[in-house]
Design a protein around this motif. Structure first.
Motif, PDB file in Angstrom:
ATOM      1  N   THR A 125       0.859  -1.183   0.000  1.00  0.00           N
ATOM      2  CA  THR A 125       0.000   0.000   0.000  1.00  0.00           C
ATOM      3  C   THR A 125       0.893   1.231   0.000  1.00  0.00           C
ATOM      4  O   THR A 125       1.751   1.381   0.874  1.00  0.00           O
ATOM      5  N   VAL A 126       0.684   2.105  -0.971  1.00  0.00           N
ATOM      6  CA  VAL A 126       1.545   3.269  -1.159  1.00  0.00           C
ATOM      7  C   VAL A 126       0.751   4.543  -0.897  1.00  0.00           C
ATOM      8  O   VAL A 126      -0.351   4.728  -1.438  1.00  0.00           O
ATOM      9  N   LEU A 127       1.317   5.404  -0.074  1.00  0.00           N
ATOM     10  CA  LEU A 127       0.698   6.696   0.200  1.00  0.00           C
ATOM     11  C   LEU A 127       1.075   7.673  -0.913  1.00  0.00           C
ATOM     12  O   LEU A 127       2.237   7.761  -1.308  1.00  0.00           O
ATOM     13  N   TYR A 128       0.095   8.378  -1.444  1.00  0.00           N
ATOM     14  CA  TYR A 128       0.405   9.361  -2.476  1.00  0.00           C
ATOM     15  C   TYR A 128      -0.450  10.606  -2.277  1.00  0.00           C
ATOM     16  O   TYR A 128      -1.542  10.551  -1.702  1.00  0.00           O
ATOM     17  N   LEU A 148      -0.468  -3.726  -5.984  1.00  0.00           N
ATOM     18  CA  LEU A 148      -0.115  -2.364  -5.586  1.00  0.00           C
ATOM     19  C   LEU A 148      -1.379  -1.551  -5.356  1.00  0.00           C
ATOM     20  O   LEU A 148      -2.187  -1.350  -6.261  1.00  0.00           O
ATOM     21  N   ARG A 149      -1.559  -1.103  -4.124  1.00  0.00           N
ATOM     22  CA  ARG A 149      -2.692  -0.254  -3.774  1.00  0.00           C
ATOM     23  C   ARG A 149      -2.197   1.139  -3.433  1.00  0.00           C
ATOM     24  O   ARG A 149      -1.095   1.290  -2.886  1.00  0.00           O
ATOM     25  N   THR A 150      -2.985   2.152  -3.731  1.00  0.00           N
ATOM     26  CA  THR A 150      -2.636   3.526  -3.378  1.00  0.00           C
ATOM     27  C   THR A 150      -3.725   4.109  -2.485  1.00  0.00           C
ATOM     28  O   THR A 150      -4.913   3.835  -2.678  1.00  0.00           O
ATOM     29  N   VAL A 151      -3.298   4.908  -1.509  1.00  0.00           N
ATOM     30  CA  VAL A 151      -4.242   5.602  -0.635  1.00  0.00           C
ATOM     31  C   VAL A 151      -3.826   7.064  -0.563  1.00  0.00           C
ATOM     32  O   VAL A 151      -2.630   7.385  -0.616  1.00  0.00           O
ATOM     33  N   PRO A 152      -4.779   7.988  -0.463  1.00  0.00           N
ATOM     34  CA  PRO A 152      -4.437   9.412  -0.433  1.00  0.00           C
ATOM     35  C   PRO A 152      -3.802   9.813   0.891  1.00  0.00           C
ATOM     36  O   PRO A 152      -4.031   9.179   1.929  1.00  0.00           O
ATOM     37  N   ALA A 153      -3.008  10.869   0.835  1.00  0.00           N
ATOM     38  CA  ALA A 153      -2.329  11.371   2.034  1.00  0.00           C
ATOM     39  C   ALA A 153      -3.300  12.203   2.861  1.00  0.00           C
ATOM     40  O   ALA A 153      -3.207  13.433   2.959  1.00  0.00           O
ATOM     41  N   GLY A 157      -6.508   8.045   5.024  1.00  0.00           N
ATOM     42  CA  GLY A 157      -5.536   7.183   4.381  1.00  0.00           C
ATOM     43  C   GLY A 157      -4.584   6.504   5.351  1.00  0.00           C
ATOM     44  O   GLY A 157      -3.867   5.569   4.959  1.00  0.00           O
ATOM     45  N   MET A 158      -4.549   6.960   6.603  1.00  0.00           N
ATOM     46  CA  MET A 158      -3.637   6.363   7.576  1.00  0.00           C
ATOM     47  C   MET A 158      -4.091   4.974   8.019  1.00  0.00           C
ATOM     48  O   MET A 158      -3.268   4.095   8.280  1.00  0.00           O
ATOM     49  N   ARG A 159      -5.388   4.769   8.094  1.00  0.00           N
ATOM     50  CA  ARG A 159      -5.891   3.478   8.578  1.00  0.00           C
ATOM     51  C   ARG A 159      -5.477   2.313   7.681  1.00  0.00           C
ATOM     52  O   ARG A 159      -5.056   1.259   8.198  1.00  0.00           O
ATOM     53  N   PRO A 160      -5.573   2.447   6.348  1.00  0.00           N
ATOM     54  CA  PRO A 160      -5.107   1.330   5.510  1.00  0.00           C
ATOM     55  C   PRO A 160      -3.617   1.033   5.668  1.00  0.00           C
ATOM     56  O   PRO A 160      -3.208  -0.135   5.555  1.00  0.00           O
ATOM     57  N   LEU A 161      -2.824   2.057   5.951  1.00  0.00           N
ATOM     58  CA  LEU A 161      -1.394   1.830   6.151  1.00  0.00           C
ATOM     59  C   LEU A 161      -1.159   0.997   7.404  1.00  0.00           C
ATOM     60  O   LEU A 161      -0.389   0.019   7.387  1.00  0.00           O
ATOM     61  N   LEU A 199       5.236  10.476  10.119  1.00  0.00           N
ATOM     62  CA  LEU A 199       4.468   9.255   9.876  1.00  0.00           C
ATOM     63  C   LEU A 199       5.316   7.985   9.851  1.00  0.00           C
ATOM     64  O   LEU A 199       4.918   6.973  10.443  1.00  0.00           O
ATOM     65  N   PRO A 200       6.488   7.961   9.177  1.00  0.00           N
ATOM     66  CA  PRO A 200       7.246   6.707   9.160  1.00  0.00           C
ATOM     67  C   PRO A 200       7.584   6.179  10.542  1.00  0.00           C
ATOM     68  O   PRO A 200       7.436   4.985  10.819  1.00  0.00           O
ATOM     69  N   ALA A 201       8.046   7.074  11.422  1.00  0.00           N
ATOM     70  CA  ALA A 201       8.401   6.631  12.769  1.00  0.00           C
ATOM     71  C   ALA A 201       7.177   6.139  13.530  1.00  0.00           C
ATOM     72  O   ALA A 201       7.235   5.108  14.221  1.00  0.00           O
ATOM     73  N   ARG A 202       6.036   6.825  13.384  1.00  0.00           N
ATOM     74  CA  ARG A 202       4.826   6.405  14.094  1.00  0.00           C
ATOM     75  C   ARG A 202       4.370   5.032  13.617  1.00  0.00           C
ATOM     76  O   ARG A 202       3.988   4.169  14.416  1.00  0.00           O
ATOM     77  N   LEU A 203       4.400   4.820  12.306  1.00  0.00           N
ATOM     78  CA  LEU A 203       3.969   3.518  11.775  1.00  0.00           C
ATOM     79  C   LEU A 203       4.875   2.395  12.279  1.00  0.00           C
ATOM     80  O   LEU A 203       4.394   1.324  12.663  1.00  0.00           O
ATOM     81  N   ALA A 204       6.171   2.647  12.258  1.00  0.00           N
ATOM     82  CA  ALA A 204       7.112   1.614  12.704  1.00  0.00           C
ATOM     83  C   ALA A 204       6.944   1.323  14.187  1.00  0.00           C
ATOM     84  O   ALA A 204       6.990   0.160  14.621  1.00  0.00           O
ATOM     85  N   GLN A 205       6.725   2.374  14.987  1.00  0.00           N
ATOM     86  CA  GLN A 205       6.599   2.179  16.423  1.00  0.00           C
ATOM     87  C   GLN A 205       5.299   1.468  16.789  1.00  0.00           C
ATOM     88  O   GLN A 205       5.251   0.685  17.743  1.00  0.00           O
TER      89      GLN A 205
END
Length: 289
Positions: A125-128, A148-153, A157-161, A199-205
């Motif tokens: 899933t790619v954020l764009y 490949l799925r895309t979700v809006p920024a 869009g955060m929930r699918p990530l 966002l990257p750090a929050r997702l990883a944590q």
């Protein structure tokens, strides 16, 4: 425009990149704003603009020229079939453990092909950020999808990530894309404060995902790409500024592998509306005591 892109995708990759390189040089010559920003960003990173600016403009044009091929060419000569992969073992190990993988792909080389290759292995899933021009958004949506799925920024869009990473899938982000106000912190990027996404750090944590820096190096004369992977070995700090600084440092290291292929004309140091712009320290503040 969609028909034109599909028609262009049938041309040889080397020809499209060569034509794009000429376009990049033309834009550099015709646009003072673009030219000044590109040269200023190169100088900020310690590179001599007089020696590198034309090479950067040419590579930026090649990136644009190859898009029809990367997006719409299919079959045995598609872009994903022209990629040699190096260093993906940590991502495979994370997948074997049932963990998600967070791919951080800066505006370097052919970043469009990176997610396509990752989608060959597992769902991603790619954020764009939806383009402002409707015809560009139509092109983006018309690209073949597969896994490949895309979700809006957006907030939605955060929930699918999160869901993708918790399901052991992959997520792709552009870590050097300037976020909206309230979605980032000021952290140094090549020695200058840049508003950097948290966002990257929050997702990883939140998910324990394996973070991987990814860069698709563009080879000369249409010979394809080398997809480089670099894992984050240690967990990111809890402090958002420290985590963003670590990510920026990793991105800098990746860029220095092939600086000519970075999008130096991107307005990386802009202050989003509503954010508090960072100030540069004075020489007196940075000089040794």
């Amino acid at each position: 425009m969609l028909r034109l892109f599909r028609a262009l995708s049938l041309l040889p990759l080397g020809l499209l990149q060569a034509a794009g390189g000429l376009l990049g040089l033309a834009v550099y010559a015709a646009s003072p704003t673009y030219r000044e920003r590109l040269r200023a960003n190169l100088a900020q990173a310690g590179y001599a603009p007089d020696r590198m600016a034309l090479a950067v403009a040419r590579e930026t044009g090649r990136m644009l020229g190859e898009m029809p091929f990367v997006w719409f060419r299919s079959g045995p000569r598609a872009a994903v079939r022209r990629v040699r992969v190096e260093g993906r073992e940590p991502a495979d190990q994370a997948a074997a453990e049932g963990r998600g993988v967070l791919y951080l792909t800066p505006h370097l080389g052919c970043f469009e092909v990176s997610a396509q290759v990752a989608a060959e292995w597992r769902p991603i899933t790619v954020l764009y950020r939806p383009p402002r021009k409707a015809w560009v958004d139509k092109l983006v949506r018309a690209r073949p999808r597969g896994q490949l799925r895309t979700v809006p920024a957006t907030i939605a869009g955060m929930r699918p990530l999160l869901r993708a990473l918790r399901n052991g899938e992959a997520v792709g982000l552009l870590p050097d894309q300037a976020p909206a106000a309230g979605e980032g912190v000021w952290a140094p990027f090549f020695g200058r404060p840049a508003y950097t996404m948290t966002l990257p750090a929050r997702l990883a944590q939140l998910t324990g995902a394996q973070i991987m820096l990814v860069f698709a190096e563009r080879l000369p004369r249409g010979r394809g790409y080398i997809l480089h992977f670099r894992p984050f070995e240690d967990p990111l700090p809890d402090d958002p500024v420290e985590a963003a600084t670590r990510i920026n440092q990793a991105v800098e290291s990746l860029i220095r592998m092939r600086p000519q292929q970075y999008l130096w004309g991107y307005n990386r140091y802009k202050a989003p509306p509503g954010s508090m712009p960072a100030t540069q320290p004075s020489p007196a503040e940075t000089s040794p005591s």
